[in-house]
Design a protein around this motif. Sequence first.
Motif, PDB file in Angstrom:
ATOM      1  N   ASP A   1       1.172  25.239  81.750  1.00 18.20           N
ATOM      2  CA  ASP A   1      -0.042  24.730  82.381  1.00 18.20           C
ATOM      3  C   ASP A   1       0.225  23.358  82.971  1.00 18.20           C
ATOM      4  OD1 ASP A   1      -2.897  26.129  81.462  1.00 18.20           O
ATOM      5  OD2 ASP A   1      -1.222  26.588  80.143  1.00 18.20           O
ATOM      6  N   LYS A   2      -0.362  23.127  84.126  1.00 17.97           N
ATOM      7  CA  LYS A   2      -0.360  21.802  84.746  1.00 17.97           C
ATOM      8  C   LYS A   2      -1.824  21.357  84.812  1.00 17.97           C
ATOM      9  CE  LYS A   2       1.123  19.289  88.841  1.00 17.97           C
ATOM     10  NZ  LYS A   2       1.655  19.408  90.208  1.00 17.97           N
ATOM     11  N   PRO A   3      -2.244  20.559  83.817  1.00 13.81           N
ATOM     12  CA  PRO A   3      -3.652  20.141  83.784  1.00 13.81           C
ATOM     13  C   PRO A   3      -4.045  19.344  85.031  1.00 13.81           C
ATOM     14  CG  PRO A   3      -2.565  19.659  81.698  1.00 13.81           C
ATOM     15  CD  PRO A   3      -1.487  20.064  82.679  1.00 13.81           C
TER      16      PRO A   3
ATOM     17  N   SER B   1      -6.860  23.476  84.538  1.00 12.72           N
ATOM     18  CA  SER B   1      -5.417  23.494  84.794  1.00 12.72           C
ATOM     19  C   SER B   1      -5.064  24.676  85.680  1.00 12.72           C
ATOM     20  CB  SER B   1      -4.625  23.587  83.479  1.00 12.72           C
ATOM     21  OG  SER B   1      -4.779  24.853  82.886  1.00 12.72           O
TER      22      SER B   1
ATOM     23  N   SER C   1      -1.778  27.487  85.734  1.00 16.57           N
ATOM     24  CA  SER C   1      -0.635  27.868  84.911  1.00 16.57           C
ATOM     25  C   SER C   1       0.203  28.941  85.600  1.00 16.57           C
ATOM     26  CB  SER C   1      -1.084  28.363  83.535  1.00 16.57           C
ATOM     27  OG  SER C   1      -1.698  29.623  83.606  1.00 16.57           O
TER      28      SER C   1
END
Length: 127
Positions: A106-108, A116, A118
């Motif tokens: 995940d990239k918040p 996020s 993901s």
Amino acid sequence: MATPGYELQPATIRIKNLRLRTFIGIKEEEIRNRQDVIINAWIRYDASQAASSDEMSNALNYRTITKAVISLVEENRFHLLEKLCQDVLELVMNHGAVKEASVEIDKPHALRFADSVSMELHAKRGD
């Protein structure tokens, strides 16, 4: 110990919410500043020897794998989640005992109004 009357299936190790920081992205701000990433992985392996012997030498060492993931993520730069996810998955699959694995990263706050974004990749060793 007597035969239990059943066959032990591969064990699943889950690494949950490993929170790291790395350079990920293509925008100038992302290239200059580390971003948060959250890694979740599940790893399947034959744990029958470890379960019956209670010996670490017969087990897949998830601590060793996690330390390698931390090093990979924190010491490199990535443009795409796809590449980061593939690299982590390859690292996990490089352990011969691993039969199957899945990695989700995940990239918040990558998108406005979303918690996020993901990426998930899965690999299975041929028999």
